[in-house]
Design an enzyme around this catalytic site. Structure first.
Site, PDB file in Angstrom:
ATOM      1  CE1 TYR A  88      45.449  31.408 -15.466  1.00  0.00           C
ATOM      2  CE2 TYR A  88      45.015  31.904 -17.774  1.00  0.00           C
ATOM      3  CZ  TYR A  88      45.884  31.479 -16.768  1.00  0.00           C
ATOM      4  OH  TYR A  88      47.171  31.119 -17.072  1.00  0.00           O
TER       5      TYR A  88
ATOM      6  CG  HIS B 277      59.018  40.104   3.652  1.00  0.00           C
ATOM      7  ND1 HIS B 277      58.852  41.255   2.927  1.00  0.00           N
ATOM      8  CD2 HIS B 277      60.161  40.276   4.386  1.00  0.00           C
ATOM      9  CE1 HIS B 277      59.843  42.094   3.206  1.00  0.00           C
ATOM     10  NE2 HIS B 277      60.653  41.517   4.070  1.00  0.00           N
TER      11      HIS B 277
ATOM     12  CG  ASP C 160      44.230  39.140 -15.942  1.00  0.00           C
ATOM     13  OD1 ASP C 160      45.009  38.644 -16.788  1.00  0.00           O
ATOM     14  OD2 ASP C 160      43.141  39.666 -16.229  1.00  0.00           O
TER      15      ASP C 160
ATOM     16  CG  HIS D 142      64.012  42.341   1.033  1.00  0.00           C
ATOM     17  ND1 HIS D 142      65.070  42.564   1.892  1.00  0.00           N
ATOM     18  CD2 HIS D 142      62.929  42.272   1.818  1.00  0.00           C
ATOM     19  CE1 HIS D 142      64.629  42.635   3.134  1.00  0.00           C
ATOM     20  NE2 HIS D 142      63.328  42.451   3.110  1.00  0.00           N
TER      21      HIS D 142
ATOM     22  CG  HIS E  11      60.484  46.223   4.788  1.00  0.00           C
ATOM     23  ND1 HIS E  11      59.907  45.793   5.952  1.00  0.00           N
ATOM     24  CD2 HIS E  11      61.354  45.249   4.432  1.00  0.00           C
ATOM     25  CE1 HIS E  11      60.412  44.623   6.289  1.00  0.00           C
ATOM     26  NE2 HIS E  11      61.291  44.267   5.375  1.00  0.00           N
TER      27      HIS E  11
END
Ligand SMILES: O=C(CO)[C@@H](O)[C@@H](O)COP(=O)(O)O
Length: 239
Positions: free
Chosen positions: A236, A117, A142, A119, A182
């Site tokens: 790749y 997570h 991709d 910001h 958020h």
């Protein structure tokens, strides 16, 4: 379920926890390195499969950072260990305030081994508008196989954020979701893959934002998105 302590687990699990603490601590340093967080924002976790023969399950553990600790202090020893109900199993201090969200993802998405997570500015700006990042770049095809979707607004403190992440990503190829108002949460087969998804989500959110300042970006045909995604996910990289 009352959380066990690490003493309740065999040496193989305890050794796996020690290795995972090293991995998760090192990956936390990647968040400020790539400009994805300020101060104590953001968090990284990785699943510890307690029964490798059975594979990922609800009795697994997760390793995550302690809440509110600055990145310079996030050593391997500082990492905390929780069960998938968010109960503290080992470590000093309170687990990340997003532990419930990470744990919910691990309980409901067995293939997920890492959650991140942040910001990060541009991805969070798209989240503030509740607008998905459209798939207008080959890099998006991709890495995300399509747009980066938006998840619902959810308050912290219970399963709401985790439920919003799972409900949004279950039907998507994207490893990233922009939780409305958020910020981004990302998933991966391990924490490193989830950190990569967080880095790439911020990069494409910025690029598409800049493109929008110059005019309307052009969509990529779905068949081309599918072709690019299959190549990148399966071909790749180093042979
Ligand atoms: O976004 C939130 C909570 O959802 C922030 O508080 C989070 O980035 C950092 O919290 P922690 O220090 O991990 O408890």
């Amino acid at each position: 379920m009352t959380a066990q302590t690490l003493d309740a687990y065999g040496s193989e699990v305890r050794d796996a926890v020690a290795r995972t603490r090293d991995v998760v601590a090192a990956l936390h340093a990647e968040l400020p390195r790539w400009g994805l967080v300020v101060w104590t924002a953001g968090n990284v976790s990785q699943r510890v499969v307690v029964d490798p023969a059975a594979g990922p399950g609800p009795d697994d553990l997760l390793v995550i950072k302690p809440s509110g600790v600055t990145y310079d202090d996030l050593t391997a020893a500082a990492m905390v260990v929780c069960d998938l109900d968010g109960g503290l199993v080992d470590g000093e201090g309170s687990p990340s305030s997003d532990t419930a969200a990470h744990a919910y993802v691990y309980r409901h998405m067995p293939r997920v081994g890492g959650v991140v997570h942040t910001h990060s500015t541009y991805a969070t700006a798209w989240a503030a508008r509740g607008e998905e990042v459209p798939c207008v770049l080959t890099m998006m095809a991709d890495e995300f196989g399509g747009p980066i979707p938006v998840g619902p607004f959810a308050l912290i403190g219970d399963d709401s954020i985790g439920r919003g992440i799972v409900e949004t990503l279950q039907g998507s190829r994207s490893p990233a979701v922009l939780m409305r108002n958020h910020g981004p949460f990302t998933i991966g087969k391990d924490a490193r893959a989830a950190v990569k998804a967080a880095v790439m989500a911020e990069e494409v959110a910025r690029t598409v934002h800049v493109a929008r300042q110059l005019g309307e970006p052009l969509a990529i045909a779905q068949s081309d998105v599918d072709s690019l995604y299959e190549r990148y996910q399966n071909v790749y990289g180093q042979a």
